[in-house]
Design an enzyme around this catalytic site. Structure first.
Site, PDB file in Angstrom:
ATOM      1  N   ASP A 480       0.712  -1.336  -0.071  1.00 54.03           N
ATOM      2  CA  ASP A 480       0.135  -0.025   0.090  1.00 54.03           C
ATOM      3  C   ASP A 480       0.846   1.321   0.149  1.00 54.03           C
ATOM      4  O   ASP A 480       1.887   1.180   0.334  1.00 54.03           O
ATOM      5  CB  ASP A 480      -0.881   0.026   1.260  1.00 54.03           C
ATOM      6  CG  ASP A 480      -2.265   0.745   0.986  1.00 54.03           C
ATOM      7  OD1 ASP A 480      -2.322   1.391  -0.023  1.00 54.03           O
ATOM      8  OD2 ASP A 480      -3.119   0.125   1.788  1.00 54.03           O
ATOM      9  N   ASP A 550     -10.762   1.835  -3.149  1.00 49.92           N
ATOM     10  CA  ASP A 550     -11.366   1.541  -2.102  1.00 49.92           C
ATOM     11  C   ASP A 550     -12.850   1.473  -1.939  1.00 49.92           C
ATOM     12  O   ASP A 550     -13.329   1.151  -1.065  1.00 49.92           O
ATOM     13  CB  ASP A 550     -10.795   2.587  -0.824  1.00 49.92           C
ATOM     14  CG  ASP A 550      -9.224   2.262  -0.473  1.00 49.92           C
ATOM     15  OD1 ASP A 550      -8.883   1.309  -0.645  1.00 49.92           O
ATOM     16  OD2 ASP A 550      -8.898   3.183   0.371  1.00 49.92           O
TER      17      ASP A 550
HETATM   18  C1  GLA Z   1      -5.687   1.687   2.234  1.00 43.90           C
HETATM   19  C2  GLA Z   1      -6.247   0.520   1.284  1.00 43.90           C
HETATM   20  C3  GLA Z   1      -7.208  -0.223   1.922  1.00 43.90           C
HETATM   21  C4  GLA Z   1      -6.779  -0.725   3.406  1.00 43.90           C
HETATM   22  C5  GLA Z   1      -6.195   0.453   4.003  1.00 43.90           C
HETATM   23  C6  GLA Z   1      -5.517   0.047   5.219  1.00 43.90           C
HETATM   24  O1  GLA Z   1      -6.713   2.718   2.327  1.00 43.90           O
HETATM   25  O2  GLA Z   1      -6.689   0.921   0.088  1.00 43.90           O
HETATM   26  O3  GLA Z   1      -7.580  -1.328   1.188  1.00 43.90           O
HETATM   27  O4  GLA Z   1      -5.785  -1.682   3.080  1.00 43.90           O
HETATM   28  O5  GLA Z   1      -5.494   1.328   3.329  1.00 43.90           O
HETATM   29  O6  GLA Z   1      -5.055   0.895   6.383  1.00 43.90           O
END
Ligand code: GLA
Length: 730
Positions: A480, A550
């Site tokens: 990420d 997301d």
């Molecule tokens: C980001 C990712 C999510 C999740 C969060 C965790 O927003 O896109 O899928 O993994 O971080 O903090």
């Protein structure tokens, strides 16, 4: 509704499928023209009478014996636009009165900023050329690299800039390539977005002036994606000429589409020149990212099918299991715990979810954020990549063993380039973050960015990831990256050198990914950046899949997935089924609707499955099993967008066809029907007209109004009729 088709007879078309024509790379020494052919496309450029490299042709494949005369520069336009400015060059230096976007702009140590590049020499390679250009006076040389994919005709173009001067030269702007199209009416397609709203397809007429799509953020960005497609006239899905391109770079980038005063169109892309300055000391070189470009005579659909196949065959990495295989393997169906638990991960909680996931037929169990350091929420822990002993008293091994015993492999979330100020790492190494000394350090999501351009930071990141993968049996990393840059200083270097951070950061990211894959050849990686903030053909050389957004609302996902697939193959498009009502839009949808929306890409489950009823679990299990059967056709087949979900469409539908045309999968969705309208008859595409195709509806009942079996010609010309009661909302 998901319908699968299987060919009942041996396909006549299969034996007729012609082998890809060999790439033709030819140099005509009399006319000084270079020609590249591949798939259905030809690309021609030449040395003009002044010595510049001039673009001559980009379009449908020409006859093998067709030739071009030597390139002739365009004339001056009155006294205001010089011939140099008007002539579409392959790689124009800023100098000699160039007002169009330059490919290269430099400042020499003595203040000279004039650069005029002329052809010097070339070498012919197996599938392309290296063409060397040199400034008319100074020892700055640029090697233009060309290579063509024999199957798709997609070109890879990039440049290496070399300083042969005795003093340093600062590169202020460096494109990978410039593409040109002759005057005509065109429609530009490009993708924009924001967090939870990525992959908006924009379509607009190309007009005089420039349309800039870019990221100044240090990474690819949610707000625009480095892809374009230019259609002749109005963009059509299955008809018409389309020229498209994608930049393989995950740092700040820019693509400029400009129509000049003579209506010619040029597309120039590479490093973003904003805040750019790369000092080349004597003898040093700078290599640009690759700018891929292709041509389709079959509309936007044809363009995306070429790109999808090219990405699968030539961009995506291989693991130990798929090394040497023509295509990477389809993605395991994953379960991810993020939406179920957020940061509240525990050994017992994860084990319970793992048991539920295994019962559904999940292949891979992924633990998301929250397992390391003092990570209870997003205020602390990033940078401290040791297992949190309160949550996992015996480390990760008991959980990983449990996941393996349940016949799944194990994946883990990391965010390697980031640090919370509340972390042991930041307390120890405050100098490691991007910053300007004595200036504030802006936080976003309470975090700062480690300067990956620094050799010590690079070694630290590689070191902890290598240790994590060595000590634990981990099959997959969700990598990420949850903020964009601010204060991009690199105070280890002299002020004039600090802007190199825009290049070296991204290069080190690629180098770490490459080294990890080398040391752990079974490991697969997902590129995530708060959703789809780092999706491009650069990162996709090192990552097997991406997290597009997301936003997991299944209705929003239909338009996002539609936009996404213009540029990227459905194989890399991870799509989770999450809970309803959805947290973003408060929309309620059935589990079947959510499952089918996600099954258009690489399926995952991200819901709180410990709360699912037996009936929900049974539905998911049936659909996951159905998905496993047809997954290669969905994610690696030819994609046809039958009805677009864009602009609030009442209906949408997609179809994919396996390469041998022996199987096809159709998805059909209703938004909200109105006035008792039934689903339009779907005329399918890409089938073998002479083969018999049998419907296999997953519900096990035939579609009223459609025969159970018919020829490809029937399904394509007559079409597929849905049940009359296929109406309603979602
Ligand atoms: C980001 C990712 C999510 C999740 C969060 C965790 O927003 O896109 O899928 O993994 O971080 O903090």
């Amino acid at each position: 509704m998901l319908k699968t088709f299987s060919a009942a007879a041996v396909l006549l078309g299969a034996s007729l499928a012609a082998a890809a024509q060999p790439a033709l790379v030819s140099y005509d020494s009399a006319a000084k023209t270079f020609r590249l052919d591949g798939g259905g496309a030809s690309y021609v450029f030449g040395v003009n009478s002044r010595g510049e490299l001039q673009q001559l042709y980009w379009g449908g494949r020409l006859g093998a014996t067709d030739t071009f005369p030597q390139a002739a520069p365009l004339p001056e336009w009155a006294s205001f636009d010089s011939s140099y400015n008007n002539t579409p060059q392959e790689y124009a230096g800023w100098g000699a009165g160039l007002f169009a976007e330059p490919a290269l702009k430099v400042t020499f140590a003595d203040g000279n900023r004039d650069l005029v590049l002329h052809y010097a020499s070339h070498t012919v390679k197996a599938n392309g050329f290296d063409v060397v250009l040199k400034d008319v006076k100074r020892k700055v040389a640029v090697t233009l690299h060309y290579s063509v994919d024999p199957e798709s005709g997609i070109l890879a173009r990039w440049a290496t800039i070399e300083n042969g001067e005795a003093l340093s030269v600062t590169v202020e702007q460096a494109a990978a390539a410039a593409w040109a199209l002759p005057p005509a009416h065109y429609t530009l397609n490009y993708l924009t977005g924001r967090w939870a709203g990525e992959w908006t397809l924009n379509q607009e007429a190309v007009r005089q002036g420039a349309r800039v799509i870019e990221s100044r953020r240090g990474s690819t960005g949610h707000q625009a994606n480095p892809w374009f497609a230019i259609a002749a006239g109005a963009a059509q899905e299955e008809q018409g000429e389309v020229w498209f391109g994608a930049l393989a770079w995950s740092g700040s980038w820019r693509i400029t589409v400009e129509q000049d005063q003579l209506d010619q169109v040029r597309v120039t892309g590479g490093f973003n020149p904003f805040d750019f300055g790369y000092v080349l000391h004597p003898g040093q070189t700078l290599e640009t990212p690759i700018f891929y470009g292709g041509y389709s005579a079959n509309g936007m659909g044809g363009a995306s099918r070429l790109l999808h196949h090219f990405e699968l065959a030539h961009v995506l990495p291989r693991t130990a299991a798929t090394e040497g295989q023509p295509l990477p393997r389809p993605r395991p169906v994953i379960y991810n715990s993020w939406e179920a638990t957020e940061f509240a991960v525990t050994e017992a909680g994860q084990m319970e979810l793992a048991e539920k996931a295994a019962a559904l037929g999940i292949d891979r169990f992924v633990m998301d954020d929250g397992w390391f350091g003092q990570r209870k929420d997003d205020h602390a822990g990033l940078g401290d990549w040791y297992v949190n002993k309160e949550k996992f008293p015996n480390g990760l091994k008991p959980l990983i063993d449990k996941v393996h015993a349940l016949r799944m492999d194990f994946g883990l979330w990391v965010e390697p380039e980031m640090v919370n100020p509340n972390s042991d790492l930041y307390r120890k190494h405050p100098e490691w973050v991007l910053n300007f000394p004595q200036r504030p350090r802006t936080e976003q999501r309470n975090q700062m960015i480690l300067n990956l351009a620094r050799p010590d930071v690079r070694a630290y990141v590689l070191g902890f990831l290598d240790k994590l993968l060595t000590e634990n049996d981990i099959a997959f990393l969700k990598w990420d990256y949850n903020r964009n840059w601010s204060e991009p200083g690199w105070d280890q270097l002299a002020p004039a050198e600090q802007k190199k951070v825009y290049v070296e950061f991204t290069r080190n990211l690629y180098a770490i990914l490459a080294e990890l894959r080398h040391r752990h050849p079974k490991v697969e990686i997902e590129s995530c950046s708060g959703g789809g903030g780092r999706v491009d053909l650069g990162i996709l050389r090192y990552t097997d899949e991406v997290w597009p957004s997301d936003n997991t609302d299944p209705f929003d996902r239909l338009t996002m997935q539609d936009g996404f697939t213009y540029a990227y193959t459905p194989q890399v498009m991870m799509a989770w089924v999450t809970d309803s009502p959805h947290w973003l839009n408060k929309r309620t949808t059935t589990l079947t609707y959510r499952m089918l929306s996600s099954m258009q890409g690489s399926l995952g489950i991200g819901a709180n499955i410990s709360k699912w009823s037996a009936e929900e679990a049974a539905t998911a299990k049936t659909l996951i099993a159905a998905y496993h059967q047809v997954q290669p056709t969905i994610v690696q087949g030819d994609l046809y967008r039958l009805i677009s979900p864009q602009d609030g469409s009442e209906f949408s539908a997609t179809q994919t066809v396996r390469a041998d045309k022996g199987q096809s999968v159709v998805f059909a969705f209703i938004h909200s029907t109105q006035e008792k309208r039934g689903f339009p008859r779907l005329k399918l595409k890409g089938l073998d007209p002479a083969a018999q195709y049998t419907i296999s509806p997953i519900e096990g009942k035939a579609l009223a109004g459609s025969p159970e079996a018919a020829s490809g010609a029937w399904w394509m010309n007559h079409g597929l009729e849905m049940d009359a009661d296929f109406r309603g909302d979602f």
